[in-house]
Design an enzyme around this catalytic site. Structure first.
Site: not given
Ligand code: NAD
Length: 268
Positions: A38, A43, A68, A101
């Site tokens: 994704d 990004y 997106k 988005h």
């Molecule tokens: P997430 O909730 O996946 O959090 C990521 C963070 O969690 C990492 O940076 C790390 O600090 C921690 N983490 C990851 N694995 C872990 C583990 N096993 N143990 C402990 N900590 C851990 O947040 P995200 O990256 O914002 O969301 C996932 C995906 O959603 C993004 O990468 C993106 O592709 C999407 N996204 C979309 C939007 C949107 O507006 N559409 C906004 C934000 C994110």
């Protein structure tokens, strides 16, 4: 999904993955077994994603790629141009899923943009189309004023912020929910909550694995992000256990409408 296409329910997200590191990180993710990536134009890492996909030599039909349309590109011709730009940077002739988005109600171009995505889907260059950060009023307008029902709505969703109104509306209309920020983006101590740690201890799994499992069992599509290979592997290793009804309920009760990101009614 409602258009007959399938999507891997567990994937890998690349928000905040540095462009210079993206190829290495996505290569690790593919090596671990992820097949659903994704990304988004905003990004700034579509090229790195594309390089990793090409270098993997994994057959295109085994991969699932989402990108997106950014807010500034909403419109008709601007959406077509932005979409082609994303395909070029990804080095692909089609994506599996293309999303608007954010709705950006203040600029009032999401209906027009959606009609452009309908044409993109018609052309076969996006197999499925969907939206992100759309709340009930935005979804309702698309249903009232356009032809294609979005395949997905990708919204901020984690135990403290579950968006019950949007998920109920989506379920009613056959729109799949994708959870962004599924682990709470590390912005609140979700992985230390007793509801999570006690289930983790009971199953011999980590708190992150329990939370990912909660999303999967709720029926949400989820793509946690990590730059660290061991965490990527941990987050993918969630298919060999099941949370009980009671464990699911306790985690669901964490809800406190705690939004981490911007308010979609105002953002953009
Ligand atoms: P997430 O909730 O996946 O959090 C990521 C963070 O969690 C990492 O940076 C790390 O600090 C921690 N983490 C990851 N694995 C872990 C583990 N096993 N143990 C402990 N900590 C851990 O947040 P995200 O990256 O914002 O969301 C996932 C995906 O959603 C993004 O990468 C993106 O592709 C999407 N996204 C979309 C939007 C949107 O507006 N559409 C906004 C934000 C994110």
């Amino acid at each position: 999904m409602n258009d007959g296409h399938s999507i891997p329910q567990l994937g890998f997200g690349v928000f905040l993955v540095e462009p210079a590191e993206t190829e290495r990180i996505v290569t690790d993710a593919l090596d671990i077994g992820y097949r659903h990536i994704d990304t988004a134009r905003i990004y700034g890492n579509e090229e790195g994603v594309g390089r990793a996909l090409a270098a993997s030599r994994i057959a295109r039909d085994e991969l699932y790629v989402t990108t997106k349309l950014w807010n500034d590109d909403q419109g008709t011709q601007s959406a077509f141009d932005a979409f082609q730009g994303s395909l070029d940077r990804l080095g692909l002739d089609h994506v599996d899923l293309y999303l608007i988005h954010w709705p950006v109600p203040a600029q009032d171009r999401y209906v027009e943009s959606w009609k452009a995505l309908e044409q993109i889907r018609e052309s076969g260059r996006a197999r499925s189309i969907g939206v992100s950060n759309f709340m009930v009023p935005h979804l309702r307008r698309l249903l009232d004023e356009t032809e294609v029902v979005p395949a997905v709505d990708q919204i901020e969703l984690h135990p403290a912020h579950q968006q019950p109104e949007t998920t109920a509306f989506a379920a009613e209309h056959g729109i799949a929910i994708e959870s962004w920020g599924p682990l709470g983006q590390g912005k609140y101590p979700l992985l230390e909550f007793p509801e999570v740690t006690e289930a983790a201890a009971a199953h011999g799994k980590s708190p992150a694995q329990v939370v990912i499992r909660w999303h999967l069992q709720r029926g949400f599509i989820v793509f946690p992000k990590s730059n660290r290979r061991e965490r990527m592997a941990e987050n993918f290793d969630v298919l060999d256990f099941e949370l009980s009804g009671g464990e699911m309920e306790r985690i669901t009760e964490i809800e406190r409408a705690g939004r981490l990101g911007p308010d979609p009614a105002r953002f953009g």
